[in-house]
Design a protein around this motif. Sequence first.
Motif, PDB file in Angstrom:
ATOM      1  N   ASP A  44       0.804  -1.218   0.000  1.00  0.00           N
ATOM      2  CA  ASP A  44       0.000   0.000   0.000  1.00  0.00           C
ATOM      3  C   ASP A  44       0.839   1.271   0.000  1.00  0.00           C
TER       4      ASP A  44
ATOM      5  N   PRO B 371       2.697   5.843  -4.962  1.00  0.00           N
ATOM      6  CA  PRO B 371       1.895   6.681  -4.081  1.00  0.00           C
ATOM      7  C   PRO B 371       0.552   7.072  -4.687  1.00  0.00           C
ATOM      8  N   LEU B 375      -2.920  14.959  -6.440  1.00  0.00           N
ATOM      9  CA  LEU B 375      -4.254  15.544  -6.334  1.00  0.00           C
ATOM     10  C   LEU B 375      -4.342  16.904  -6.999  1.00  0.00           C
ATOM     11  N   ASP B 385      -0.143  16.641   1.834  1.00  0.00           N
ATOM     12  CA  ASP B 385      -0.351  15.292   1.302  1.00  0.00           C
ATOM     13  C   ASP B 385      -0.901  15.442  -0.112  1.00  0.00           C
ATOM     14  N   THR B 389      -4.894   7.160  -3.965  1.00  0.00           N
ATOM     15  CA  THR B 389      -4.954   5.955  -4.787  1.00  0.00           C
ATOM     16  C   THR B 389      -6.390   5.548  -5.088  1.00  0.00           C
TER      17      THR B 389
ATOM     18  N   ASP C 740      -2.633   1.019  10.120  1.00  0.00           N
ATOM     19  CA  ASP C 740      -1.771   1.685   9.143  1.00  0.00           C
ATOM     20  C   ASP C 740      -2.054   3.187   9.192  1.00  0.00           C
ATOM     21  N   HIS C 826      -9.124  15.140   0.327  1.00  0.00           N
ATOM     22  CA  HIS C 826      -8.809  14.118  -0.666  1.00  0.00           C
ATOM     23  C   HIS C 826      -7.558  13.363  -0.338  1.00  0.00           C
ATOM     24  N   GLY C 827      -6.807  13.931   0.588  1.00  0.00           N
ATOM     25  CA  GLY C 827      -5.521  13.336   0.886  1.00  0.00           C
ATOM     26  C   GLY C 827      -5.690  11.939   1.424  1.00  0.00           C
ATOM     27  N   THR C 828      -4.620  11.217   1.342  1.00  0.00           N
ATOM     28  CA  THR C 828      -4.649   9.860   1.829  1.00  0.00           C
ATOM     29  C   THR C 828      -4.548   9.846   3.341  1.00  0.00           C
ATOM     30  N   ALA C 829      -4.282  11.019   3.895  1.00  0.00           N
ATOM     31  CA  ALA C 829      -4.094  11.071   5.340  1.00  0.00           C
ATOM     32  C   ALA C 829      -5.306  10.484   6.050  1.00  0.00           C
ATOM     33  N   SER C 832      -7.568   4.864   4.733  1.00  0.00           N
ATOM     34  CA  SER C 832      -6.630   3.757   4.854  1.00  0.00           C
ATOM     35  C   SER C 832      -6.191   3.272   3.478  1.00  0.00           C
ATOM     36  N   ALA C 833      -6.948   3.641   2.458  1.00  0.00           N
ATOM     37  CA  ALA C 833      -6.613   3.160   1.121  1.00  0.00           C
ATOM     38  C   ALA C 833      -5.512   3.979   0.489  1.00  0.00           C
ATOM     39  N   GLY C 834      -5.002   4.917   1.234  1.00  0.00           N
ATOM     40  CA  GLY C 834      -4.111   5.899   0.638  1.00  0.00           C
ATOM     41  C   GLY C 834      -2.748   5.400   0.264  1.00  0.00           C
ATOM     42  N   GLY C 835      -2.033   6.283  -0.374  1.00  0.00           N
ATOM     43  CA  GLY C 835      -0.677   5.976  -0.789  1.00  0.00           C
ATOM     44  C   GLY C 835       0.300   6.289   0.319  1.00  0.00           C
ATOM     45  N   ASP C 836       1.453   6.717  -0.096  1.00  0.00           N
ATOM     46  CA  ASP C 836       2.497   6.908   0.909  1.00  0.00           C
ATOM     47  C   ASP C 836       2.533   8.326   1.384  1.00  0.00           C
TER      48      ASP C 836
END
Lengths: 257, 442, 836
Positions: A44, B371, B375, B385, B389, C740, C826-829, C832-836
Amino acid sequence: MTNYGLVIDQERCIGCHSCAMSCKQENNVPMGQAWNRVLTVGGDHIDTPEGSYPEDGDDGTLEMSYQPTACQHCENAPCVKVCPVNATYKREDGIVEIDYDKCIGCRYCMAACPYNARVFNWDEPQHRPEEGTGDVEERPQGVVEKCTFCSHRVEEGLDPACVVNCPADARIFGDLDDDGSTVSKYVAEYDTNRLLDEKGTDPKTYYIQGEMSPGRPWKGKELESELDEQPTPEEADDPDSEESMRRATADAVWGDD
Amino acid sequence: MSGEVTERSATSTVRSPVVSSFGTVSKVWLGHLGVLLVAGLGAWAYQLQQGLVVTGMRNVFSWGLYIMLFVMFVGLSAGGLIISSAPKFFHSDRYEGFARLGVLVSLACIIVAGLLILPDIGRPERLYQFFTSPDFRSPMVWDFGIVVLYGVLNVWYLWLLTRRDLAARGSRLAFGAEDTQAGRERDRTLLFWTAAVALPTAVMLHSVTGWIFATQVGRGDWFSPLVAPVFIAKALVSGLGLLLVVSILADRYTGFDADRDELTSLGKMLGIFLAFHVVYLLAAERLPHAWADHFGFWAITSEFLIGDSIYFWLWTGVGGAVPLVLLATPQLRKRLSVIFVAGVLAVFGTLFEGIRLVFTGYESVNIDAAPGISLGGEYAGVTTDIWATTGVYTPTVIELVVTAGIVAVGALIVTVGLRYVPLQRQTEQERYAADSGGGGCD
Amino acid sequence: MTDQEFTASRRDVLKSGVVAAVGLGGADSVLSTLQPADDSGKSVNQVTSFLGEDQVVKTACSPNCRGKCPLDVYIRDGQVKKVEQQVPAATEFKRGCTLGISHLQRVYNAKRLKYPMKRASWSPDTPQPDKRGEDADFKRISWDDALDLVAEQIRTTKDEHGMEGIFWHAGSGDGGTTGFGRLKQLVGGIQDSFVFGIDTNVGQGFNRVTGEGGVFMPPTNTAEDWVNARTIIIWGSDIFASQFQMDAEWILEAKRNGAKLVVVDPMYTNTAEKSDLWLPIRPGKDTHLALSMMHYIFENEVYDESFLRQRTNAPALVRTDDGTLLDPSRVVDDPADDAVVVMNKETGEPEVVGAETGGPFALTGEWSIDGTTVQPGLVALREQAANYPPEKVADIAGLTTENIETAADWLATRGAGGIMPSYGVGRYLYGHVFGQAYATLLALTGDYGRHGNIHAQHPSYNGSYLQKGDWGSPDDAVGVETYGYQRVLDLLEDGGPAQPRFLYGMNSNMLGNQFPDRDRWLNAMENLDTIVWADMYHTPTTQQADIILPAAHWFETEDLLTTYTHPNLSYRQQAHEPLWEARDDYYIIAGLAERLGHGDKFPDDKHEVLDQFVQNDDRLSWEQLRETGTVATDETPDVAYTDEFGTKSGRITVYDDDAPTEKGPGLPDEGVALEVPEPLEARTDDDWEKQDEYPLVFMQKHSKWRIHSQWANVPWLREVNREPQLDIHPKDAERRGISDGDYVRVHNDRGSVVVRAKYNKGIRPGLVNTDQGWWAEDFVEGHYQDPISAETAKVGRTFAFYDCRVEVEPAADEYQSNQYTQDNPHGTAGSSAGGD
């Protein structure tokens, strides 16, 4: 006719992001946007694998690879076909480019692109430093932008920035219509695949997987067509050939006994 | 039938607007719409100044509320025109009482749909490029053409339906048309031909709008030949639903007189459309995927029957199954309130169908490795950030206010139409006593 | 001149990379109006290009990856616009990495120091060292005031506390010419150095038995030769991410050429991903593994007998009673210094031989010579290896028997090969034993002095050193006393044997990075009255200083750079003047020298110093340096270790009769002798006393995003690598209720740090990792150096960053939202499906 394409050798790619960073720099790509991304095919997060860790006396199943991903410059580019105002178009040399003065910002091309290669300037583009970087003018707010294969460099006889700055020589750019070009030869000789091939977009970015290629066989910044003589990649030795074994085992510099 | 009309005296058969003047309630209503309109304009101005960064859209989810509602309003614009033109094409007077109101609603909806595109455009000042540099491969160019054509057609149709009455009332909106017997006769012929053009245009409108999505290989389920037929079905459901809702409201609050039997009949028709849309077409769309993706009988069945998102259930359940049951039950479907609720639910359901359609395109990403996709939102320094994904989207207040303002435009058009366009039903005696107008509106 | 001609000539210029001629003059307006058109006559250049309007400046990078990559810097409108890999004189060494090409954002960085500053609460008379800290305020002062103050402090400190009151500190942050060394030699005082302290484990172990190399990586064949390797074992190093990525092509080429790539690492890294065989070793078990590979090699008799006889002391007879080598004088009179006694199998007689001498010498057996029982040295090694059969080590080290055997077999039987460790294994307390072990293992397989041999992860070109004359050791030098980094903490804390009062630091962000047990350092430094720090950036370390001096970015200086990792000597041409009031370190030092009475030793113009280096060296000319940026200076043979080894016997001591005895945590009080490699462990040991309390081993691997703490604030890099994270296996995380992306507290009895958990299925359960180099302010709380002990071993004398045990728990709720989890819907923050 010239038809530019890119070969990325994933066996050589070490996931260092030099291509992505040099792209941002060269093309004055706004902060928060990426034309060229190095994806980790695995877990991930970047640099993490998928699978099970070899804990209990087994070999585990961990797998990971790097997939640098930018505009694929498709032959059958959906983004070109959907653009209502001809702002996205295909050049004679096969490069898919955007006329930033025409783009109305409807983002239909972003919906059309299966690779998510396009970005839109939602905000006033920001740069660090503010004056911007690289050799391309910034694009205004409200238009879509993306990888141009560094067309401004190609027109001056130079390879794209991502190709020149790859420390693993994993990126090779050239003319797919020229059978003698390195890209054509690699596409013919190595196992290549194209992203989302099944979508029929006919992309011109080829990914080598399986056997590693010799990579980009010349060191200069110029296009292959600008070279005085054709580069000749060193062919790999047959690892089990006698000659190969002899050199490795017997060619000791100090005397043997 | 035609003889009946000719026998009437010109003055007695001249129809009038259903609202004779704007009373207090009307003014409050208009005031509300005005506030929404002004707020919408303000929000749009703000958005123009700040850029689309003030919306909830980002690179990973690059179309949002504006396009979702565009799709919906295109669908809504179908009902009136089809209900009024289909009988005319067959030289029938059936549903004649709904024709004018229907076309008025259609016109309002297509204008709303067209306006909804404007705030979605990053550089609206360059829209002239549609004329100077069109690419005819682009479904958006086709759609642009068909929306404009459809809008013009609606204006023409509404005028054609009402110009003799307008002329009789001395309205300048008659634009020189005169109320003569011959003129009315000629208009009937013109109406036939207009209907003959309007029906395929409506079909094209919904198909082309569907093809905007259906031609795209890059976005999940969009790439499906079924999208165009589904859009037609959706247009029939939502358009008719809206017409029923507006008719009942007009009947309740204005001088408009809705024929009870025809309402029931139209309600039944809505049920049929719903069955075709939500049951048949959806099943046709889902079954092959469910069958191909799974092996066991129950796995196929559950994949076929069970949806994946809240939008799916809001659409098929609340907006599909419930109105279908209401309209399929003979004891219920004759009741005005039931027809009204069913219409509202049908419209509500298709709203979520549009939302679901856009979500299915953006929610999951073809190449979703980390990553992810940048956005492109606001950059706030090294702690920003910038990746995603999966597609996540929530409309912002700005989008909601802009949208509400545009929808208010549609409501204003209908309201003004009620006041100035002669929509009155043809015969007095068909009005129901219980529903006699005047409900305080005028 | 037609457009075509103009374009053609311009293209040639661009290709050759020498565009200096095309300056910022009048030609630009002509150039920018060039709009090439395609056949259709439609303008194809929709992308507005500035290409060709840039001035190209040749320079080079110089952090402590030691790459010193030659770079092209493009200047337009007086600003650096981009950085590219330069094609140097030795073209095959065109190189540069992600970091090298993103220098632009280091030049124009919000963290740059702009002016000299002084801590508001500091004055010469009332230094108030207790007022230092993260909240300390600074006020701008002039350069003159700053240099006067520093010079004055040096003088008064010397007067009041003697020479040892002056402490000179430098890290590895730059490889340029600064005059720092010259000045400290002239002024005197004490200095710290890398001998020992940081990353000096593996090298010293290797050096002990081969007599080659220093405390860092030993010499190895040059990179062009690596393609001849048949087996490459990358041991405890993520070379494709750290330090080596600009040289990746050499290993890739070897692999393409048929080399088997083996990677030994507890993490599935970038490098492991490229391997043919990955050995996911448990932390701290590296010497076990090396011994088990030796076991396999002995058992299968695939060792290189002739090499052992000729170039190692394997045949040297060792007394069984005291473990010393049999004295050659008992066999012959007046033996040579390097002589050893061996047993000739053919004659059955002992024989005295010198270095590089082979023969039918016994490698096994036992004899009595004048009543003294002796055995060949190899016997002891063999007996030691016998204790570590692969099946046993597989269990200890978390590997499979088959994989251990495969790795050993490849190394021993596939032809020339090598082992590339880096400093990773040396970051365990007793990592030097691994250095001994792999040197010995390669001796068994005869992998020295042949094409295709590899002994370290960076090649050793010796040719490109500058002829600096007496620059580093001037006449009238009073000299400085040197302490390894590992002793500095004691020095500062208790003043024995010297008590520094004044510190001048540069090229170093030690307090934000490489000094373990950070709190102890911060406290110890309160014993300093004055801390002066020169740096490009406002680092966590300069924040602890009293006087801060803004140094120029490398691109803002003129310099000459050398390295041993490639054969190009680079010229660094100044790209533009230092920004704000920043100064080249040379001019800072020269300014101090002048005030301290050594002005005559520092020319006013740095160029004069560089000119002297050029004049000293026949290979160099300004003409070539200016024109091409580099001079190729390859005078080094391809193959290392072709001559006798640097040990007393001239042989690799597979039996080290002169071995030291290691003492330290986890070892018996009497210590452990190291004649042959003996696996020693401190906190990674399964029996470590606090293993139940702190079950997880905490590593801080070097990543691709920084060289130590440099590049930590480059916006482009931070987009991909946003914040410190803790690599943790989902199993370990779930057991602790950690999801995570949660913030977690990594802690032990020494200290703690709060970072964000990152599920990584590629990290060994039981091990956690936070990438090294993050600055203090990047952590929500604490710092990764806080839980790490500064304790060193008696022989190793090296900080053991990875020899650290911790426990990890979810951080308090207040930490779960912080600067990194902004209101980005929109951030992955937030997902949980987010990127790095």
